[in-house]
Enzyme design. Structure first.
Site, PDB file in Angstrom:
ATOM      1  N   ARG A 257       0.807  -1.224   0.000  1.00  0.00           N
ATOM      2  CA  ARG A 257       0.000   0.000   0.000  1.00  0.00           C
ATOM      3  C   ARG A 257       0.840   1.274   0.000  1.00  0.00           C
ATOM      4  O   ARG A 257       0.427   2.292   0.562  1.00  0.00           O
ATOM      5  CB  ARG A 257      -0.986   0.011   1.181  1.00  0.00           C
ATOM      6  CG  ARG A 257      -1.979  -1.150   1.182  1.00  0.00           C
ATOM      7  CD  ARG A 257      -2.872  -1.167  -0.052  1.00  0.00           C
ATOM      8  NE  ARG A 257      -3.718  -2.334  -0.051  1.00  0.00           N
ATOM      9  CZ  ARG A 257      -3.408  -3.490  -0.647  1.00  0.00           C
ATOM     10  NH1 ARG A 257      -2.274  -3.614  -1.315  1.00  0.00           N
ATOM     11  NH2 ARG A 257      -4.232  -4.521  -0.586  1.00  0.00           N
TER      12      ARG A 257
ATOM     13  N   GLU B 105      -4.676   4.279   5.719  1.00  0.00           N
ATOM     14  CA  GLU B 105      -4.681   4.033   4.275  1.00  0.00           C
ATOM     15  C   GLU B 105      -5.447   5.172   3.599  1.00  0.00           C
ATOM     16  O   GLU B 105      -5.133   5.563   2.491  1.00  0.00           O
ATOM     17  CB  GLU B 105      -5.324   2.675   3.970  1.00  0.00           C
ATOM     18  CG  GLU B 105      -5.173   2.242   2.540  1.00  0.00           C
ATOM     19  CD  GLU B 105      -5.522   0.772   2.321  1.00  0.00           C
ATOM     20  OE1 GLU B 105      -6.239   0.493   1.356  1.00  0.00           O
ATOM     21  OE2 GLU B 105      -5.095  -0.080   3.122  1.00  0.00           O
TER      22      GLU B 105
ATOM     23  N   SER C 153     -10.853   0.913   3.075  1.00  0.00           N
ATOM     24  CA  SER C 153     -10.176   0.608   4.339  1.00  0.00           C
ATOM     25  C   SER C 153      -9.563   1.886   4.906  1.00  0.00           C
ATOM     26  O   SER C 153      -8.812   2.578   4.218  1.00  0.00           O
ATOM     27  CB  SER C 153      -9.080  -0.434   4.126  1.00  0.00           C
ATOM     28  OG  SER C 153      -9.630  -1.639   3.652  1.00  0.00           O
TER      29      SER C 153
END
Length: 258
Positions: A142, A254, A184
């Site tokens: 990520r 995130e 998320s």
């Protein structure tokens, strides 16, 4: 380039924000280095005082296929990429169906689903007008350190598009809330899940104003209707504080807070 007013309470996936002037970049323009680049606003939480913003115009929403190389503009929506891959029997993009937004956003955060990530299938990225091989770009779970503005990416094409894989990835949506969210909220810590940690500290379903940690999946911050940035930020900070206190784990966002 030109300015466009974008209402983030309608445009962003979490439906939080206000009308904001955004600089639209066209192909002929030099890209400023003093503005934050946004795409589909699917992982953004925009405050009442965001930094100066810019966005790539439709000039950057294209797909060009040259033999076994697929070049895709960074403003191309993921849904259209999946449709192209399916129509032309190209493998590797099935997981993008799970990820709303644009290619640029996927590149900036090495977006993915389970073991599938955009950098796995990537060949190179055009950054500030120069093509850079993926091996030269620091990236991981990520994150990707692009070091500039990505305007396009190239992929080596492979057959065969897998409808079975597409369907199995879409099934994962069954445990995701349908209320507006930015996906998320936190990255999963190593060998753990952010949703499990948030639930374990008693915040699953917890509300502040019209923002809440979803009672379907605790790592989804959802807007129950006209939710505010202040309440969203409160819940993010509360989850980080409680998880750190109980598990000595620092949750990392995130979601991007502007």
């Amino acid at each position: 380039m030109f300015f466009k007013t974008i209402d983030f309470s309608k445009y962003s996936s979490i439906k939080v924000g206000q009308p904001t002037e955004v600089l639209m970049i066209e192909k002929v323009d030099a890209i400023p280095n003093d503005r934050y680049l946004i795409g589909g606003a699917n992982n953004l939480l925009v405050s009442p005082t965001p930094p100066p913003l810019m966005m790539l115009s439709k000039d950057f929403a294209y797909i060009i296929q040259n033999e076994n190389i697929l070049e895709i503009g960074a403003a191309m929506p993921t849904g259209r990429i999946v449709s192209y891959a399916k129509k032309h029997n190209i493998a590797g993009f099935e997981f993008c169906s799970k990820l709303p937004g644009t290619l640029g956003g996927m590149l900036a955060m090495n977006a993915g689903v389970k073991e599938y990530e955009i950098f796995n299938i990537l060949h190179s990225i055009e950054i500030n007008g120069k093509w850079i091989a993926k091996e030269e770009i620091a990236h991981g779970y990520r994150f990707a350190h692009l070091g500039g503005t990505a305007t396009a990416a190239r992929f080596e094409t492979q057959e065969v598009f897998s409808q079975k894989l597409l369907d199995s990835l879409l099934d994962l949506r069954a445990n995701q809330p349908h209320d507006p969210s930015a996906g998320s909220a936190f990255k999963n810590p190593q060998k753990d899940a952010a949703g499990r940690l948030i639930e374990a500290v008693g915040l699953k379903g917890f509300k502040k104003g019209n923002m809440a940690w979803s009672n379907i999946h605790a790592n989804f911050l959802v807007n129950l209707g006209n939710g505010s940035f202040e309440d969203a930020k409160y819940l993010i900070d509360l989850a980080k504080e409680k998880v750190l206190q109980k598990f000595d784990i620092t949750l990392v966002e995130e979601i991007k807070l502007l």
